[in-house]
Structures are given as structure tokens and as C-alpha cells.
Design an enzyme around this catalytic site. Sequence first.
Site, PDB file in Angstrom:
ATOM      1  N   LYS A 263       0.824  -1.212   0.000  1.00  0.00           N
ATOM      2  CA  LYS A 263       0.000   0.000   0.000  1.00  0.00           C
ATOM      3  C   LYS A 263       0.855   1.257   0.000  1.00  0.00           C
ATOM      4  O   LYS A 263       0.640   2.176  -0.803  1.00  0.00           O
ATOM      5  CB  LYS A 263      -0.913  -0.006   1.223  1.00  0.00           C
TER       6      LYS A 263
ATOM      7  N   ARG B 117      -4.725  10.766   2.939  1.00  0.00           N
ATOM      8  CA  ARG B 117      -3.455  11.351   3.339  1.00  0.00           C
ATOM      9  C   ARG B 117      -2.400  11.224   2.245  1.00  0.00           C
ATOM     10  O   ARG B 117      -1.579  12.117   2.058  1.00  0.00           O
ATOM     11  CB  ARG B 117      -2.946  10.693   4.626  1.00  0.00           C
TER      12      ARG B 117
ATOM     13  N   ASP C 208      -5.486   8.015   8.943  1.00  0.00           N
ATOM     14  CA  ASP C 208      -5.684   7.484  10.288  1.00  0.00           C
ATOM     15  C   ASP C 208      -5.543   8.572  11.338  1.00  0.00           C
ATOM     16  O   ASP C 208      -4.680   9.441  11.241  1.00  0.00           O
ATOM     17  CB  ASP C 208      -4.649   6.392  10.585  1.00  0.00           C
TER      18      ASP C 208
END
Length: 436
Positions: free
Chosen positions: A22, A97, A121
Amino acid sequence: MSQFKIYGGKKLQGTIEPQGAKNEALQVLCAVLLTSEPVTIHNLPDIVDVNRLIDLLASLGVKVTRHSPHSYTFQADAVDIDYLYSDDFRRKGAALRGSVMIVGPLLTRFGKGYIPKPGGDKIGRRRLDTHFDGFLKLGATLRGNPGENFYGVESNGRLRGTYMLLDEASVTGTANIIMAAVLAEGTTTIYHAACEPYIQQLCRMLNSMGARIEGIGSNLLTIHGVEALQGTTHTCLPDMIEVGSFIGLAAITGSEITIANAGVEHLGQIPTVFRRLGIQLQINGDDIHVPAHEQYEIDTFMDGSIMTISDAPWPGFTPDLLSIVLVTATQARGSVLIHQKMFESRLFFVDKLIDMGAQIILCDPHRATVIGLDRRQPLRPATMSSPDIRAGVSLLIAALSADGVSTIHNIEQIDRGYQNIEHRLRQLGAEIERIG
């Protein structure tokens, strides 16, 4: 909102393969903005965060060709810079983000880059100073109004190479500055650069596009600016965080699992740290076999003092796996101090594990002591909510080991980082269903 219902307490068995990385995917996707030629990327994880970034690139005018859920070709030959001023951009950019890493490529190629304060997060402060300090050192000028949570940089002409010492070894900050520097005039030297495998992969991809980056794998990078970059084909590494997650899952559930094509040479300290928890790993080529563990005992330091596991910039242990290590330790024999140095909110999910019967002392926002239950009693099932990607998967692993039915809400957080996780776990014998 969707939820998982997990019927835990069952041993799993079989082979599972990690998705593409990721964190690497988010970086190399932003790099497609550096050239007008086609860039093909393979082994992209089919997850929410990656798909959101692909959608953002398409909205910017990048041509996107989907060959499969994991392979795409991108061509940024008609980028719409005016889109940066739109409400749609503010909405999409704020939802992810990783979107901050479009700023470096846009700045160096088009002379401006903007981004709304990105989401992600809620694990503590995640400042952007390193990114923008690097851009300013390359000759950019700060634009926008931080009070409106909208940040931007512009340049009059080509960026200029320079020496910089980063204030922190930020992975995304390093990636952003590298991408800005590859088309700058002259030589840029970045000291205290992050050197995670994701950064190494980004640098190799850029070099294959015609960039001149030296020092790959170290914290001292030298970048000789070039006039333009060309297209390339790139393949993402296996996701090391998934590899660690599956190791922890196998151990705590007493399961026999093989992790195929694990990218073993890029795992750094990960196998060593799990071995310190007493977990036996058998590495066969690029596969990791985790045999069923009736018990596993946490090591101590040479003088007999309690083992401490903490995060650190690469080649130290990745902070993304501390939550997994903590959960895994709850059923070990012995005790361990988990020290989360980088983010002050990442351990707050332990109250949910305590409700499940785990013996954990939260010492402060950064440290927790786990007293292993040594399988004397399984964790109790519970109803929980996923606070972030890594804590969410940690709670999923805890629920799979608990003897009974657990429910996890807000699983959209888990979907941001783990592709089709319930289907892949069911292939190992897990009983898990998605509701909603």
C-alpha cells in the site's frame, strides 16, 4: 456502515499471498505525474486508499487504463492544473493522506502544487512541515492559507537543487522531495532521508524513467536533476505489513499458515521481531511457513530483563506492525513492553483488548506492557469499532482467536489498507462475514 461478524476460536490452515504494498503504491502512483509518457504499474493493491488516489489522478486529467484490478497504465499528458482550485479537489484530496505526495510532482513539472489538509488514520500528529520545508529549500514559495487547511507551493521557473538535512526521516516527506528534485536544476542532496523499501522502489522506478538518483537504500541521497522523464513499467513489492499481520494471525490462533511470495529480502527486522515473541518461522525461498504453535514464549534481554519492542525509522522495526505485535503477545508466555515512539494515539485501542480479557497495562500514550496469558484462557468475544487501519486488523486478529462471536464496526478503516480481507481469510478456514 458495514461490519464484520467473526466466529472465532478456530484454527486456520492454508496458503495466503500478500497484496501489493500500500505505502509503495501511493508513492509510485503520484510519480506518474512527472512524465507525459505512459507509465504501467503492476501489483497495485485493490484497496480504498489506492482506488481513491487513482480517482484523484483521473480527475486531474491523467488518462487511466485499467488492465486488471492490480495493473494500470497512466498517462499524464493533459493535466488540468486549474482542477487544483476546485471544490471537488478539496473534497477528494482531504479524504486521503497519500494525496499530499502529488504536490512534489506537480510543483516540479507545472510550477505549482496545492493540497487540502489530508485525512487518513487518527493516530496522532502527522505534520507536513518536512514536505514543505524541502520544497522551500528547492526554491518554491509558500502559497495558500493554513488557517483554511489548504496548503500550496509555487515556483517561478525551474526548481534549484540544494543540500538539505531533513528534520525527521519522514517517508512521505522524503518521497515528495525526491519527486520534486528529479526535475530540478543542478544537484540535490538529501541527508536524514527515509530509506524504507518503499522509498527504494520509488527511486528505482524514477531511475528507470531517466532520473539520476544515487545512494538508494541509505539515508543520504544525491539527485542530479534532469530535463524530463520518460515512461516505464513498475511492479510493487508485496506488502510487508500484511506479511507481519499473517504471521501474528497464525501464532495467536495456533494455525499453520504459509505466506507465499512474501518478499522476504525486503522484510528487514520483521522476522527477527516475531522470533523474539517465540514464533518459529521457516523461510523457504520467498515463502514463509508458520507452523502451528501450541505455545510461544517471549524472549528476554541477556540480563533477564523484560523484552522491549519499539519502532524506528528503517532499517528499524516499522510502526505499522506494533499493533499486531501487541495483540500477538497477549497469548504468549512472558511479558513485553511495546514502545510506540512515533504516534501518541496508536495504542489507545488496547482498552478493547482489555475488555476481551487481555492483560495489558497502558503506561502512557506511547508505552504498553503486555502480560501474556500463555493460552490459559482465550480472549473473550466482544463488540468493537475499528479506529484506524492497523488497529482494526489487530482487533480482527484478536476476534479470530477469541472463543465466540465478535462484531467489528467501522470496517471501512480496514478496507482502506487490506483488500478483500474477509474472502482471503475464509480461504484459510476463518468464519467471517461482512454485514451491510
